[in-house]
Motif scaffolding. Sequence first.
Motif, PDB file in Angstrom:
ATOM      1  N   LEU A  94      27.487  49.920  68.301  1.00 26.25           N
ATOM      2  CA  LEU A  94      28.055  48.944  67.339  1.00 26.25           C
ATOM      3  C   LEU A  94      27.015  48.493  66.228  1.00 26.25           C
ATOM      4  O   LEU A  94      27.288  48.278  65.113  1.00 26.25           O
ATOM      5  CB  LEU A  94      28.064  47.588  68.146  1.00 26.25           C
ATOM      6  N   LYS A  97      27.069  51.216  63.403  1.00 27.05           N
ATOM      7  CA  LYS A  97      28.179  50.963  62.539  1.00 27.05           C
ATOM      8  C   LYS A  97      27.997  49.856  61.694  1.00 27.05           C
ATOM      9  O   LYS A  97      28.539  49.713  60.737  1.00 27.05           O
ATOM     10  CB  LYS A  97      29.683  50.819  63.510  1.00 27.05           C
ATOM     11  N   VAL A  98      27.543  48.755  62.363  1.00 28.26           N
ATOM     12  CA  VAL A  98      27.545  47.580  61.568  1.00 28.26           C
ATOM     13  C   VAL A  98      26.506  47.646  60.482  1.00 28.26           C
ATOM     14  O   VAL A  98      26.415  47.366  59.433  1.00 28.26           O
ATOM     15  CB  VAL A  98      27.031  46.237  62.487  1.00 28.26           C
ATOM     16  N   LEU A 105      31.544  42.476  63.036  1.00 26.75           N
ATOM     17  CA  LEU A 105      31.972  42.115  64.258  1.00 26.75           C
ATOM     18  C   LEU A 105      32.624  40.641  64.450  1.00 26.75           C
ATOM     19  O   LEU A 105      32.229  39.660  64.243  1.00 26.75           O
ATOM     20  CB  LEU A 105      30.899  42.055  65.389  1.00 26.75           C
ATOM     21  N   LEU A 123      35.365  45.871  65.587  1.00 22.98           N
ATOM     22  CA  LEU A 123      34.805  46.282  64.376  1.00 22.98           C
ATOM     23  C   LEU A 123      35.857  46.128  63.340  1.00 22.98           C
ATOM     24  O   LEU A 123      36.792  46.748  63.480  1.00 22.98           O
ATOM     25  CB  LEU A 123      34.333  47.637  64.547  1.00 22.98           C
TER      26      LEU A 123
END
Length: 152
Positions: A94, A97-98, A105, A123
């Motif tokens: 996560l 990707k963030v 999120l 996501l």
Amino acid sequence: MTKKHKKIVTENRKARHNYFLEDKYEAGLVLKGTEVKSLRLGRAHLKDSYARIIKGEVFVYQMHIGEYPFAHYENHAPLRPRKLLLHQQEIKKLYGKVNEMGFSLIPLKVYFINGKAKIEIALARGKRKYDKRATIRKRDEKRDLDRALRNT
């Protein structure tokens, strides 16, 4: 094999309207006793809530859990940040990707499974105004088509 009983407390219905949802994750919530009792009464909502990764831990912000009405003292703050319980590999995935791809999120649901409070986060990538209009147009066209097929 035990059957999982799922009791949904609250949903974030605007999330599907405002975001493109990609991957979904189930996480545990770290709560105080009065927060659990309030959740069981359904006194929560996810409007404008979001999650952040800080120092390898995931926290959810702006999630409102109303005060427990029968607590005389030691009540919780309704909007305090709450820690989410995820596996370390999921947190790393996560985090990547963030930070790299511009995802957010977003909490989708809060529910109980076998007496344990869980939250579903996704996501998400924000929709622009024209994306929202296109989604509404597709939904209306599908509804009209279904009506036409049902009436013939």
